[in-house]
Design an enzyme around this catalytic site. Structure first.
Site, PDB file in Angstrom:
ATOM      1  N   ASP A  32       1.005  -1.014  -0.010  1.00  0.00           N
ATOM      2  CA  ASP A  32       0.062   0.007  -0.163  1.00  0.00           C
ATOM      3  C   ASP A  32       0.819   1.113   0.140  1.00  0.00           C
ATOM      4  OD1 ASP A  32      -1.976  -1.606   0.233  1.00  0.00           O
ATOM      5  OD2 ASP A  32      -2.715  -1.035   2.063  1.00  0.00           O
ATOM      6  N   ALA A  33       1.888   1.245   0.597  1.00  0.00           N
ATOM      7  CA  ALA A  33       2.770   2.505   0.900  1.00  0.00           C
ATOM      8  C   ALA A  33       3.556   2.639  -0.470  1.00  0.00           C
ATOM      9  CB  ALA A  33       3.875   2.163   1.863  1.00  0.00           C
ATOM     10  N   GLU A  34       3.819   1.658  -1.303  1.00  0.00           N
ATOM     11  CA  GLU A  34       4.610   1.853  -2.381  1.00  0.00           C
ATOM     12  C   GLU A  34       3.289   2.684  -3.358  1.00  0.00           C
ATOM     13  OE1 GLU A  34       7.363   2.216  -3.364  1.00  0.00           O
ATOM     14  OE2 GLU A  34       7.529   1.837  -5.467  1.00  0.00           O
ATOM     15  N   TYR A  35       2.219   2.076  -3.235  1.00  0.00           N
ATOM     16  CA  TYR A  35       1.209   2.421  -4.245  1.00  0.00           C
ATOM     17  C   TYR A  35       0.805   3.875  -3.975  1.00  0.00           C
ATOM     18  CZ  TYR A  35      -3.338   3.105  -6.672  1.00  0.00           C
ATOM     19  OH  TYR A  35      -4.204   3.629  -7.581  1.00  0.00           O
ATOM     20  N   ASP A  36       0.797   4.413  -2.505  1.00  0.00           N
ATOM     21  CA  ASP A  36       0.681   5.604  -2.292  1.00  0.00           C
ATOM     22  C   ASP A  36       1.492   6.793  -2.734  1.00  0.00           C
ATOM     23  OD1 ASP A  36      -1.701   5.091  -0.940  1.00  0.00           O
ATOM     24  OD2 ASP A  36      -1.095   4.924   1.128  1.00  0.00           O
ATOM     25  N   GLU A 111     -24.707 -19.007 -11.832  1.00  0.00           N
ATOM     26  CA  GLU A 111     -24.068 -17.700 -11.400  1.00  0.00           C
ATOM     27  C   GLU A 111     -24.666 -17.385 -10.042  1.00  0.00           C
ATOM     28  OE1 GLU A 111     -24.246 -14.574 -14.062  1.00  0.00           O
ATOM     29  OE2 GLU A 111     -23.895 -15.740 -15.752  1.00  0.00           O
ATOM     30  N   LYS A 113     -26.557 -15.216  -7.500  1.00  0.00           N
ATOM     31  CA  LYS A 113     -27.618 -13.912  -7.797  1.00  0.00           C
ATOM     32  C   LYS A 113     -27.282 -12.900  -6.678  1.00  0.00           C
ATOM     33  CE  LYS A 113     -32.345 -12.557  -8.745  1.00  0.00           C
ATOM     34  NZ  LYS A 113     -32.381 -11.251  -7.751  1.00  0.00           N
ATOM     35  N   ASP A 115     -27.089  -9.906  -4.431  1.00  0.00           N
ATOM     36  CA  ASP A 115     -28.344  -9.002  -3.909  1.00  0.00           C
ATOM     37  C   ASP A 115     -27.695  -7.459  -3.866  1.00  0.00           C
ATOM     38  OD1 ASP A 115     -30.850  -8.325  -3.129  1.00  0.00           O
ATOM     39  OD2 ASP A 115     -30.457  -8.787  -1.001  1.00  0.00           O
ATOM     40  N   ARG A 134     -30.461   0.473 -13.685  1.00  0.00           N
ATOM     41  CA  ARG A 134     -31.422   0.075 -14.506  1.00  0.00           C
ATOM     42  C   ARG A 134     -32.630   0.615 -14.708  1.00  0.00           C
ATOM     43  NH1 ARG A 134     -35.629  -3.629 -13.320  1.00  0.00           N
ATOM     44  NH2 ARG A 134     -36.427  -4.855 -15.136  1.00  0.00           N
ATOM     45  N   GLU A 168     -23.750  -5.957 -11.528  1.00  0.00           N
ATOM     46  CA  GLU A 168     -24.507  -5.776 -10.112  1.00  0.00           C
ATOM     47  C   GLU A 168     -23.594  -5.169  -9.242  1.00  0.00           C
ATOM     48  OE1 GLU A 168     -27.315  -7.044 -10.353  1.00  0.00           O
ATOM     49  OE2 GLU A 168     -28.202  -7.107  -8.226  1.00  0.00           O
ATOM     50  N   TYR A 220     -21.728  -9.106 -15.563  1.00  0.00           N
ATOM     51  CA  TYR A 220     -22.197 -10.516 -15.873  1.00  0.00           C
ATOM     52  C   TYR A 220     -22.838 -10.401 -17.270  1.00  0.00           C
ATOM     53  CZ  TYR A 220     -26.241  -8.591 -13.319  1.00  0.00           C
ATOM     54  OH  TYR A 220     -27.213  -7.916 -12.749  1.00  0.00           O
ATOM     55  N   LYS A 284     -28.463 -19.384 -16.711  1.00  0.00           N
ATOM     56  CA  LYS A 284     -28.412 -19.082 -18.102  1.00  0.00           C
ATOM     57  C   LYS A 284     -28.018 -20.013 -19.121  1.00  0.00           C
ATOM     58  CE  LYS A 284     -27.197 -14.659 -16.135  1.00  0.00           C
ATOM     59  NZ  LYS A 284     -26.095 -13.154 -15.881  1.00  0.00           N
ATOM     60  N   LYS A 308     -34.340 -18.904  -6.362  1.00  0.00           N
ATOM     61  CA  LYS A 308     -34.323 -18.187  -5.278  1.00  0.00           C
ATOM     62  C   LYS A 308     -34.268 -18.938  -3.943  1.00  0.00           C
ATOM     63  CE  LYS A 308     -35.132 -13.802  -5.892  1.00  0.00           C
ATOM     64  NZ  LYS A 308     -36.479 -13.039  -5.740  1.00  0.00           N
ATOM     65  N   CYS A 402     -44.109   3.415  32.409  1.00  0.00           N
ATOM     66  CA  CYS A 402     -42.715   3.559  31.857  1.00  0.00           C
ATOM     67  C   CYS A 402     -41.849   2.469  32.432  1.00  0.00           C
ATOM     68  CB  CYS A 402     -42.346   5.058  31.788  1.00  0.00           C
ATOM     69  SG  CYS A 402     -40.716   5.231  31.056  1.00  0.00           S
ATOM     70  N   CYS A 405     -39.089   5.511  33.940  1.00  0.00           N
ATOM     71  CA  CYS A 405     -39.279   6.387  34.801  1.00  0.00           C
ATOM     72  C   CYS A 405     -40.759   6.264  35.564  1.00  0.00           C
ATOM     73  CB  CYS A 405     -39.280   7.840  34.115  1.00  0.00           C
ATOM     74  SG  CYS A 405     -40.972   7.845  33.399  1.00  0.00           S
ATOM     75  N   CYS A 420     -44.767   6.649  26.629  1.00  0.00           N
ATOM     76  CA  CYS A 420     -44.393   7.497  28.131  1.00  0.00           C
ATOM     77  C   CYS A 420     -44.333   9.034  27.630  1.00  0.00           C
ATOM     78  CB  CYS A 420     -42.828   7.167  28.726  1.00  0.00           C
ATOM     79  SG  CYS A 420     -42.528   8.178  29.863  1.00  0.00           S
ATOM     80  N   CYS A 425     -38.529  12.186  31.242  1.00  0.00           N
ATOM     81  CA  CYS A 425     -38.005  10.632  31.196  1.00  0.00           C
ATOM     82  C   CYS A 425     -36.659  10.420  30.740  1.00  0.00           C
ATOM     83  CB  CYS A 425     -38.958   9.920  30.654  1.00  0.00           C
ATOM     84  SG  CYS A 425     -38.415   8.039  30.321  1.00  0.00           S
TER      85      CYS A 425
HETATM   86  S1  IVH Z   1     -28.869 -11.679 -15.361  1.00  0.00           S
HETATM   87  C1  IVH Z   1     -31.532 -10.575 -18.774  1.00  0.00           C
HETATM   88  N1  IVH Z   1     -27.094 -12.284 -13.384  1.00  0.00           N
HETATM   89  O1  IVH Z   1     -31.153  -9.782 -10.545  1.00  0.00           O
HETATM   90  C2  IVH Z   1     -30.838 -10.948 -17.688  1.00  0.00           C
HETATM   91  N2  IVH Z   1     -28.839 -10.811 -13.104  1.00  0.00           N
HETATM   92  O2  IVH Z   1     -34.166 -10.325 -10.611  1.00  0.00           O
HETATM   93  C3  IVH Z   1     -30.926  -9.958 -16.565  1.00  0.00           C
HETATM   94  N3  IVH Z   1     -28.699 -10.218 -10.752  1.00  0.00           N
HETATM   95  O3  IVH Z   1     -32.037  -6.983 -12.496  1.00  0.00           O
HETATM   96  C4  IVH Z   1     -29.806 -10.194 -15.387  1.00  0.00           C
HETATM   97  N4  IVH Z   1     -26.821 -11.208 -10.114  1.00  0.00           N
HETATM   98  O4  IVH Z   1     -29.994  -6.688 -10.879  1.00  0.00           O
HETATM   99  C5  IVH Z   1     -28.101 -11.424 -13.861  1.00  0.00           C
HETATM  100  N5  IVH Z   1     -25.388 -12.890 -12.044  1.00  0.00           N
HETATM  101  C6  IVH Z   1     -26.786 -12.202 -12.179  1.00  0.00           C
HETATM  102  C7  IVH Z   1     -27.413 -11.542 -11.303  1.00  0.00           C
HETATM  103  C8  IVH Z   1     -28.272 -10.708 -11.467  1.00  0.00           C
HETATM  104  C9  IVH Z   1     -27.997 -10.559  -9.646  1.00  0.00           C
HETATM  105  C10 IVH Z   1     -29.962  -9.143 -10.624  1.00  0.00           C
HETATM  106  C11 IVH Z   1     -30.061  -8.257 -11.565  1.00  0.00           C
HETATM  107  C12 IVH Z   1     -31.346  -8.315 -12.130  1.00  0.00           C
HETATM  108  C13 IVH Z   1     -32.180  -9.177 -11.080  1.00  0.00           C
HETATM  109  C14 IVH Z   1     -33.240  -9.749 -11.748  1.00  0.00           C
END
Ligand code: IVH
Length: 675
Positions: A32-36, A111, A113, A115, A134, A168, A220, A284, A308, A402, A405, A420, A425
């Site tokens: 990190d130091a070198e980068y800085d 892949e 998903k 969040d 989006r 994402e 992705y 996919k 899910k 309460c 108090c 209360c 209080c």
């Molecule tokens: S593909 C047409 N890949 O999930 C394909 N989506 O419920 C669309 N998401 O709006 C998305 N990880 O925000 C894809 N590995 C992943 C994902 C992913 C999270 C989210 C994305 C999408 C939502 C759909």
């Protein structure tokens, strides 16, 4: 001269290369130091030769201009959402349909998903030119400046490729926890989940603030690319890695349902140990030619599905109920339970929100209950297993006095909360003072809840005004405080005297007066005396301040205690005038200003009227029907046709929970759900 310029370019390339290894490949080539050191050298050269600064320089990530508003951006191709699968049977149907359309032998890529929030970044011949949310799928918002602050998004690709790349943006779990801890210390309500936190970060109007949120990305997808050949999802990931886009290594090519299921189970076991939140697995079709054959429904591709994870549940026993008193006197119940493992952590407390919820659930001491985690993080009791209850169990008794108090509690008409109403209080005092010093209010750093509690305990303060009468010697009485820390706190308190009026107005903790309303009121009246002298009618005339706020404000200033408090603040020498817009405050929730909002469905946190007034207080216009002019539709349960209409018109829609988190995040409402 030329030598210096080529040295500058070398430095830039070197630094970008190191950053690529560090942020995209998760490996570090130098310390990190070198980068800085190299970074400082580049900064210095650029300071001397500003004409050589290019947008892809690592020094140019964080802009210092506030963002005036997020412009709308049309995506190169629609950003679809995904159909959901909840079990193996759903996946079988998904695969059967695909095979019926394109034949046997289809391979898949699985892949995580993530969040987070879908984003699209556009590159032209390798240069990052734009980043967007989006939005509704066809039109998003330009958040280029905030996305540029994310170090794993290259400002320049390693190849001169053109195209829109999708992925994402997310907040790592550790950052989320840290952020909420900080918020707790400054008496701000916690953010509901990392996704909301990430969304909030990307909509900051100050890129510096966005950068502080330490977001990251996994990429992705792609649209309309030039200069790179990709015929499958597997090839896409390979190409992304060559270009320098960050991808998630936790993915797998699968030949059939068994392999897909095995991946799902494996990820399911690991998910709580991952440094980021995931809520499922996306499956996919690998070959793009096959994806094209399958095409899209109105909402989602036929070539992909999101499995899910089931909501995780656990069962445990209620040991006791804790009743705590908040800033406005609301007494909130928390269930204390036998510790149980749930979604990666040990849980033993869950908020029960209010007495109505206890009645609805009929929770009793000793009951076996089901709990889950809302947003995968916040534990909640969902169900009482009544058939397992002992025959001698009794309905829960609500406190009549309460817990702090001992004054008698009241339930005001039309409210689910018990309160209360003793203004003296100690619990309320603690919460009020903590609110007064918090970031969006007087912003006195170094005054966490523990310190405030001590100052109350040793009787140095009773109200927030007393803070301004403390000497360094007084502060030395706080545990572990030495000369230096006492002086520092003393200075922080003193310098807050100069704050502009809206901070004080918000800090007083007047019900319904959020950051935004406080600013509008301060702006309009200019001084605290003028605010105190104004009647509700005058206050209500301010564009954006509704009757709920104006009534609450004038009744607050009618109370003797409030007037005394203002007198004491005045005597202490506080500035009590409005001093114009300051940059610091601007990033607080400009989200709703001038937006046209429609509410539909049944809301559970507020009545329709309350939500309307709150939005109006934030500068939004609330109308009854959805039209092209509508900016956002907020929907509760059973939304009906308005939601369909909004979706058809491509209008942004938001469920109630997201709405509430947005309000909490911007400090408009506090963690006590009062109604
Ligand atoms: S593909 C047409 N890949 O999930 C394909 N989506 O419920 C669309 N998401 O709006 C998305 N990880 O925000 C894809 N590995 C992943 C994902 C992913 C999270 C989210 C994305 C999408 C939502 C759909």
């Amino acid at each position: 001269m030329e030598n210096i310029q080529s040295h500058l370019n070398d430095l830039k390339n070197q630094l970008n290369e190191y950053a690529y290894h560090y942020y995209v490949l998760d490996e570090s080539l130098i310390s990190d130091a070198e980068y800085d050191r190299l970074y400082q050298e580049l900064l210095e050269l650029e300071r001397k030769h500003p004409e050589w600064i290019t947008p892809d320089s690592p020094t140019q990530r964080i802009g210092d201009q506030l963002i005036e508003g997020f412009e709308k951006v049309k995506h190169a191709e629609t950003m679809y959402s995904l159909a959901n699968a909840f079990n193996r049977a759903d996946l079988t149907r998904f695969i059967d349909r695909i095979e019926a359309m394109v034949g046997q032998g289809v391979t898949f890529v699985c892949e995580c998903k993530i969040d987070g929030l879908a984003i699209a970044v556009t590159y032209q011949e390798g240069q990052l030119i734009r980043g967007a949310t989006r939005g509704n799928g066809s039109i998003g918002e330009d958040i280029t400046q905030n996305l540029r602050t994310i170090p794993s998004i290259p400002l320049k690709l390693r190849q001169p490729v053109t195209g829109e790349f999708r992925g994402e943006a997310y907040m790592p779990k550790a950052v989320f926890m840290k952020l909420n801890q900080q918020r707790e210390e400054t008496a701000q309500p916690p953010l509901a989940n990392p996704r909301n936190a990430a969304a909030g970060a990307l909509r900051q109007i100050n890129p510096r603030k966005a950068a502080e949120r330490e977001l990251n990305v996994f990429m992705y997808g792609a649209a309309q690319t030039e200069g790179v050949q990709m015929d499958s999802q597997v090839e896409l990931f390979e190409a992304f890695e060559k270009m320098g886009l960050r991808t998630n290594p936790l993915r797998q090519e699968c030949q059939n349902l068994d392999e897909i299921w095995e991946f799902i189970e494996q990820v399911g076991q690991q998910r709580h140990d991952l440094p980021y939140e995931i809520d499922g697995v996306v499956i996919k079709v690998n070959q793009f030619a096959q994806q094209d054959l399958l095409g899209y429904t109105v909402k989602a591709p036929r070539w992909a599905i999101a499995y899910k994870f089931p909501a995780e549940m656990a069962q445990t026993r209620i040991l006791s109920i804790d009743w705590s008193v908040g800033r406005t006197g609301v007494v909130t119940p928390t269930a204390v339970m036998e510790p149980v493992k749930l979604a990666g952590t040990t849980v033993q407390r869950a908020s029960l929100h209010n007495v109505d919820l206890i009645r609805q659930l009929d929770v009793r001491l000793g009951d076996l209950v089901s709990i889950h985690k809302a947003g995968d993080i916040i534990p909640e009791v969902t169900q009482v297993l009544k058939d397992q209850r002992s025959t001698t169990s009794q309905p829960l008794m609500f406190p009549e006095t309460c817990p702090i108090c001992s004054q008698e509690l009241v339930q005001l008409e039309g409210e689910v909360a018990i309160r209360c109403v003793n203004p003296n209080c100690p619990a309320q005092r603690l919460a009020q003072i903590s609110h007064f010093v918090s970031r969006n209010a007087m912003n006195i750093t170094g005054l966490g809840e523990k310190v405030v509690q001590q100052l109350i305990d040793i009787k140095l303060i009773e109200t927030a005004a007393d803070l301004y009468y403390l000497s360094v010697d007084d502060l030395l009485k706080i545990d572990h405080f030495k000369e230096k820390s006492a002086k520092k706190l003393y200075l922080a308190i003193q310098s807050s005297k100069g704050n502009s009026l809206e901070r004080l107005l918000f800090g007083l903790g007047i019900r319904h007066v959020g950051v935004k309303a406080a600013r509008l009121i301060a702006q309009k009246f200019g001084t605290i005396d003028a605010v105190m002298g104004a009647g509700p009618d005058q206050i209500e005339q301010i564009d954006g301040v509704g009757p709920m706020i104006s009534r609450s404000l004038s009744s607050y200033f009618q109370q003797d205690d409030s007037r005394k408090m203002v007198e004491r603040l005045k005597e202490a020498g506080l500035n009590l005038t409005y001093m114009g817009v300051s940059e610091e405050r601007q990033d607080v929730n400009s989200d709703w200003l001038d937006q046209t909002i429609v509410l539909t469905g049944s809301l559970s946190h507020f009545t329709r009227d309350q939500a309307k007034q709150m939005l109006e207080g934030l500068g939004a216009k609330v109308t009854g029907s959805v039209s092209k002019k509508t900016d956002v539709l907020i929907y509760g349960d059973s939304p009906g046709s308005k939601l369909d209409k909004a979706q058809n018109l491509g209008i942004t829609t938001m469920d109630e929970l997201t709405f509430v988190s947005k309000l909490e995040e911007s400090g408009v409402i506090l963690d006590e759900r009062e109604n």
